[in-house]
Design a protein around this motif. Structure first.
Motif, PDB file in Angstrom:
ATOM      1  N   LEU A 196       0.819  -1.211   0.000  1.00 19.70           N
ATOM      2  CA  LEU A 196       0.000   0.000   0.000  1.00 19.70           C
ATOM      3  C   LEU A 196       0.856   1.264   0.000  1.00 19.70           C
ATOM      4  O   LEU A 196       0.463   2.283  -0.569  1.00 19.70           O
ATOM      5  CB  LEU A 196      -0.932  -0.005   1.211  1.00 19.70           C
ATOM      6  N   ILE A 197       2.030   1.215   0.619  1.00 19.01           N
ATOM      7  CA  ILE A 197       2.893   2.405   0.680  1.00 19.01           C
ATOM      8  C   ILE A 197       3.349   2.835  -0.715  1.00 19.01           C
ATOM      9  O   ILE A 197       3.180   3.998  -1.104  1.00 19.01           O
ATOM     10  CB  ILE A 197       4.089   2.152   1.614  1.00 19.01           C
ATOM     11  N   PRO A 198       3.942   1.953  -1.552  1.00 18.09           N
ATOM     12  CA  PRO A 198       4.338   2.409  -2.898  1.00 18.09           C
ATOM     13  C   PRO A 198       3.147   2.722  -3.787  1.00 18.09           C
ATOM     14  O   PRO A 198       3.259   3.571  -4.680  1.00 18.09           O
ATOM     15  CB  PRO A 198       5.150   1.233  -3.440  1.00 18.09           C
ATOM     16  N   ALA A 199       2.011   2.053  -3.563  1.00 21.17           N
ATOM     17  CA  ALA A 199       0.828   2.360  -4.371  1.00 21.17           C
ATOM     18  C   ALA A 199       0.358   3.784  -4.095  1.00 21.17           C
ATOM     19  O   ALA A 199       0.106   4.570  -5.023  1.00 21.17           O
ATOM     20  CB  ALA A 199      -0.289   1.359  -4.069  1.00 21.17           C
ATOM     21  N   ALA A 200       0.238   4.129  -2.811  1.00 16.83           N
ATOM     22  CA  ALA A 200      -0.175   5.491  -2.459  1.00 16.83           C
ATOM     23  C   ALA A 200       0.869   6.512  -2.884  1.00 16.83           C
ATOM     24  O   ALA A 200       0.547   7.613  -3.356  1.00 16.83           O
ATOM     25  CB  ALA A 200      -0.422   5.581  -0.949  1.00 16.83           C
ATOM     26  N   GLY A 201       2.163   6.148  -2.735  1.00 12.35           N
ATOM     27  CA  GLY A 201       3.227   7.069  -3.135  1.00 12.35           C
ATOM     28  C   GLY A 201       3.219   7.365  -4.620  1.00 12.35           C
ATOM     29  O   GLY A 201       3.448   8.508  -5.041  1.00 12.35           O
ATOM     30  N   SER A 202       2.922   6.362  -5.438  1.00 14.06           N
ATOM     31  CA  SER A 202       2.868   6.575  -6.882  1.00 14.06           C
ATOM     32  C   SER A 202       1.705   7.478  -7.267  1.00 14.06           C
ATOM     33  O   SER A 202       1.843   8.348  -8.144  1.00 14.06           O
ATOM     34  CB  SER A 202       2.749   5.230  -7.607  1.00 14.06           C
ATOM     35  N   VAL A 203       0.553   7.280  -6.622  1.00 14.23           N
ATOM     36  CA  VAL A 203      -0.603   8.138  -6.901  1.00 14.23           C
ATOM     37  C   VAL A 203      -0.296   9.582  -6.539  1.00 14.23           C
ATOM     38  O   VAL A 203      -0.575  10.512  -7.316  1.00 14.23           O
ATOM     39  CB  VAL A 203      -1.844   7.633  -6.139  1.00 14.23           C
ATOM     40  N   LEU A 204       0.287   9.791  -5.366  1.00 16.18           N
ATOM     41  CA  LEU A 204       0.633  11.153  -4.961  1.00 16.18           C
ATOM     42  C   LEU A 204       1.671  11.772  -5.891  1.00 16.18           C
ATOM     43  O   LEU A 204       1.615  12.972  -6.190  1.00 16.18           O
ATOM     44  CB  LEU A 204       1.157  11.144  -3.519  1.00 16.18           C
ATOM     45  N   THR A 205       2.610  10.959  -6.369  1.00 11.81           N
ATOM     46  CA  THR A 205       3.626  11.471  -7.291  1.00 11.81           C
ATOM     47  C   THR A 205       3.007  11.907  -8.602  1.00 11.81           C
ATOM     48  O   THR A 205       3.327  12.983  -9.141  1.00 11.81           O
ATOM     49  CB  THR A 205       4.692  10.389  -7.549  1.00 11.81           C
ATOM     50  N   LEU A 206       2.107  11.083  -9.148  1.00  8.91           N
ATOM     51  CA  LEU A 206       1.449  11.435 -10.406  1.00  8.91           C
ATOM     52  C   LEU A 206       0.599  12.687 -10.273  1.00  8.91           C
ATOM     53  O   LEU A 206       0.454  13.455 -11.238  1.00  8.91           O
ATOM     54  CB  LEU A 206       0.582  10.270 -10.884  1.00  8.91           C
ATOM     55  N   LEU A 207       0.032  12.922  -9.080  1.00  6.20           N
ATOM     56  CA  LEU A 207      -0.807  14.094  -8.876  1.00  6.20           C
ATOM     57  C   LEU A 207      -0.010  15.367  -8.620  1.00  6.20           C
ATOM     58  O   LEU A 207      -0.499  16.470  -8.870  1.00  6.20           O
ATOM     59  CB  LEU A 207      -1.766  13.858  -7.692  1.00  6.20           C
ATOM     60  N   SER A 208       1.217  15.221  -8.143  1.00  6.61           N
ATOM     61  CA  SER A 208       1.973  16.399  -7.720  1.00  6.61           C
ATOM     62  C   SER A 208       3.140  16.762  -8.617  1.00  6.61           C
ATOM     63  O   SER A 208       3.667  17.874  -8.524  1.00  6.61           O
ATOM     64  CB  SER A 208       2.500  16.178  -6.289  1.00  6.61           C
ATOM     65  N   VAL A 209       3.552  15.861  -9.505  1.00  7.06           N
ATOM     66  CA  VAL A 209       4.735  16.098 -10.349  1.00  7.06           C
ATOM     67  C   VAL A 209       4.273  16.298 -11.784  1.00  7.06           C
ATOM     68  O   VAL A 209       3.293  15.700 -12.234  1.00  7.06           O
ATOM     69  CB  VAL A 209       5.715  14.911 -10.243  1.00  7.06           C
ATOM     70  N   SER A 210       4.977  17.126 -12.518  1.00  9.97           N
ATOM     71  CA  SER A 210       4.631  17.390 -13.908  1.00  9.97           C
ATOM     72  C   SER A 210       4.820  16.135 -14.743  1.00  9.97           C
ATOM     73  O   SER A 210       5.636  15.266 -14.405  1.00  9.97           O
ATOM     74  CB  SER A 210       5.507  18.512 -14.465  1.00  9.97           C
ATOM     75  N   PRO A 211       4.088  15.998 -15.866  1.00  6.39           N
ATOM     76  CA  PRO A 211       4.225  14.809 -16.708  1.00  6.39           C
ATOM     77  C   PRO A 211       5.648  14.563 -17.193  1.00  6.39           C
ATOM     78  O   PRO A 211       6.048  13.420 -17.371  1.00  6.39           O
ATOM     79  CB  PRO A 211       3.282  15.103 -17.885  1.00  6.39           C
ATOM     80  N   ALA A 212       6.408  15.617 -17.407  1.00  6.34           N
ATOM     81  CA  ALA A 212       7.768  15.454 -17.915  1.00  6.34           C
ATOM     82  C   ALA A 212       8.689  14.755 -16.920  1.00  6.34           C
ATOM     83  O   ALA A 212       9.685  14.145 -17.314  1.00  6.34           O
ATOM     84  CB  ALA A 212       8.349  16.813 -18.290  1.00  6.34           C
ATOM     85  N   ARG A 213       8.360  14.821 -15.621  1.00  8.75           N
ATOM     86  CA  ARG A 213       9.226  14.232 -14.603  1.00  8.75           C
ATOM     87  C   ARG A 213       8.561  13.096 -13.848  1.00  8.75           C
ATOM     88  O   ARG A 213       9.192  12.467 -12.991  1.00  8.75           O
ATOM     89  CB  ARG A 213       9.648  15.323 -13.606  1.00  8.75           C
ATOM     90  N   ALA A 214       7.295  12.824 -14.132  1.00  8.97           N
ATOM     91  CA  ALA A 214       6.556  11.834 -13.351  1.00  8.97           C
ATOM     92  C   ALA A 214       7.171  10.448 -13.467  1.00  8.97           C
ATOM     93  O   ALA A 214       7.313   9.729 -12.469  1.00  8.97           O
ATOM     94  CB  ALA A 214       5.095  11.809 -13.799  1.00  8.97           C
ATOM     95  N   HIS A 215       7.548  10.048 -14.699  1.00  6.73           N
ATOM     96  CA  HIS A 215       8.035   8.686 -14.872  1.00  6.73           C
ATOM     97  C   HIS A 215       9.354   8.459 -14.145  1.00  6.73           C
ATOM     98  O   HIS A 215       9.622   7.377 -13.630  1.00  6.73           O
ATOM     99  CB  HIS A 215       8.184   8.357 -16.363  1.00  6.73           C
ATOM    100  N   GLY A 248       1.552  13.646 -22.125  1.00 11.52           N
ATOM    101  CA  GLY A 248       1.861  15.058 -21.894  1.00 11.52           C
ATOM    102  C   GLY A 248       2.733  15.639 -22.975  1.00 11.52           C
ATOM    103  O   GLY A 248       2.527  16.759 -23.439  1.00 11.52           O
ATOM    104  N   ASN A 249       3.708  14.847 -23.431  1.00  6.18           N
ATOM    105  CA  ASN A 249       4.582  15.319 -24.500  1.00  6.18           C
ATOM    106  C   ASN A 249       3.834  15.468 -25.814  1.00  6.18           C
ATOM    107  O   ASN A 249       4.024  16.428 -26.553  1.00  6.18           O
ATOM    108  CB  ASN A 249       5.745  14.337 -24.688  1.00  6.18           C
ATOM    109  N   GLN A 250       2.956  14.505 -26.112  1.00 10.14           N
ATOM    110  CA  GLN A 250       2.221  14.572 -27.369  1.00 10.14           C
ATOM    111  C   GLN A 250       1.256  15.744 -27.378  1.00 10.14           C
ATOM    112  O   GLN A 250       1.040  16.379 -28.395  1.00 10.14           O
ATOM    113  CB  GLN A 250       1.455  13.263 -27.579  1.00 10.14           C
ATOM    114  N   SER A 251       0.680  16.059 -26.207  1.00 11.96           N
ATOM    115  CA  SER A 251      -0.271  17.161 -26.163  1.00 11.96           C
ATOM    116  C   SER A 251       0.394  18.502 -26.374  1.00 11.96           C
ATOM    117  O   SER A 251      -0.232  19.463 -26.798  1.00 11.96           O
ATOM    118  CB  SER A 251      -0.983  17.160 -24.797  1.00 11.96           C
ATOM    119  N   THR A 252       1.719  18.568 -26.100  1.00  6.87           N
ATOM    120  CA  THR A 252       2.430  19.821 -26.301  1.00  6.87           C
ATOM    121  C   THR A 252       3.219  19.842 -27.603  1.00  6.87           C
ATOM    122  O   THR A 252       3.947  20.774 -27.873  1.00  6.87           O
ATOM    123  CB  THR A 252       3.408  20.068 -25.130  1.00  6.87           C
ATOM    124  N   GLY A 253       3.104  18.744 -28.371  1.00  9.14           N
ATOM    125  CA  GLY A 253       3.778  18.700 -29.669  1.00  9.14           C
ATOM    126  C   GLY A 253       5.235  18.340 -29.594  1.00  9.14           C
ATOM    127  O   GLY A 253       5.950  18.458 -30.563  1.00  9.14           O
TER     128      GLY A 253
END
Length: 319
Positions: A64-83, A138-143
């Motif tokens: 549950l810890i990495p699952a919650a951490g990944s969700v919070l990361t995706l919500l708080s970090v920009s698409p360019a750095r999320a992965h 995110g990259n495709q949406s910005t061209g």
């Protein structure tokens, strides 16, 4: 092998089987349009937490810890750095869990730690793949965007895929981990390269997408932790490269039907022996045991393939 033996080899199987009715109910309600998108997420989240708690007990916290951490990361970090952040989180946590649990004296009859580690590894694949999709979108949406035992292995995949299909999550054509056709291919192929592409497709796709296509310098070193894993993956890569060159060379000599049968039968045996050798190496946890394996007569066949690769290095390889 009786059913009791299978349950020992597959400690998570009873929990998967118990989840089948709920997966069928979920699919039925979704097909009838009785569940909104939010309700579907709640259904899956609640069911997943109950299944994790039942199967893993207190070790479910490790999942549950990495699952919650990944969700919070995706919500708080920009698409360019999320992965990057999700990959670092998942792989770091997976490494900590492996080292932490292996350093403890656990009850060998308790299957919960093994179930938790297996679930953490699967979560790492899904979370990092999702983060990469998020980055690509995110990259495709910005061209800016650019493109053990066997029967045990098989049943793991079959149960997982069956559970997903019952829930309505049918994979795209050719994207599933296993099928009847894949089982036949794994058992009958005489090509190491074909075996490598067919065995555990989801992990192969994940490694290719997250590691090999994004790590140009020594990508194999980024996939391993223990000496056995490093040696096993390197040996696997060498065997596949040798396979690409050996078979075109041998097939030219197999003119008659009898010679073809001898050629296919012999190379099938070689493929099975090499795969078994690699699996033993990967499961080896100490360097001393790995040295014993390397100096044993079991290494004769892999060494022969490696030497043949050197001799046929200038020959064109056939995929």
């Amino acid at each position: 092998m009786c059913w009791a033996d299978l349950l020992v080899l597959l400690p998570a199987a009873p929990y998967r089987l118990a989840a089948f009715p709920f997966a069928a109910l979920f699919h039925h309600l979704c097909a009838l349009g009785h569940l909104s998108l939010t309700a579907r997420y709640i259904f899956l989240l609640t069911g997943g937490c109950l299944l994790a708690g039942t199967a893993m007990g207190r070790y479910a916290v490790l999942l549950l810890i990495p699952a919650a951490g990944s969700v919070l990361t995706l919500l708080s970090v920009s698409p360019a750095r999320a992965h990057v952040w999700v990959f670092a989180l998942q792989m770091s946590w997976q490494t900590v869990c492996h080292l932490g649990l292996s350093s403890q004296e656990l009850d060998p009859r308790d299957a919960r730690p093994a179930i938790a580690l297996s679930a953490i590894m699967l979560l790492a694949q899904k979370a990092t793949s999702l983060a990469l999709d998020y980055w690509s979108t995110g990259n495709q949406s910005t061209g800016r965007g650019t493109a053990v035992r066997w029967l045990a292995y098989y049943l793991h995949w079959v149960l997982d895929e069956a559970l997903l299909e019952v829930a309505g999550f049918v994979p795209e054509a050719g994207q599933g981990d296993l099928s009847v056709r894949d089982l036949w291919t794994l058992e009958t192929t005489h090509r190491m390269a074909v075996f490598a592409r067919t065995w555990n497709k989801s992990t192969s796709r994940w490694l290719r997408r997250l590691i090999f296509q994004r790590c140009p310098a020594r990508p194999l070193l980024a996939t391993s932790l223990r000496p056995g894993q490093v040696f096993g993956f390197l040996c696997w890569a060498v065997m596949v490269e040798a396979d690409y060159r050996i078979h075109p060379f041998l097939s030219t000599w197999a003119a008659s039907q009898g010679v073809k049968l001898l050629y296919r039968g012999t190379t099938w045996v070689f493929t099975q022996l090499i795969v078994a050798y690699i699996l033993v190496a990967v499961e080896t946890e100490s360097f001393s045991v790995l040295c014993l394996l390397w100096t044993s007569c079991n290494s004769i066949l892999p060494l022969s393939y490696g030497l043949t690769l050197l001799l046929l290095a200038k020959k064109p390889k056939q995929n």
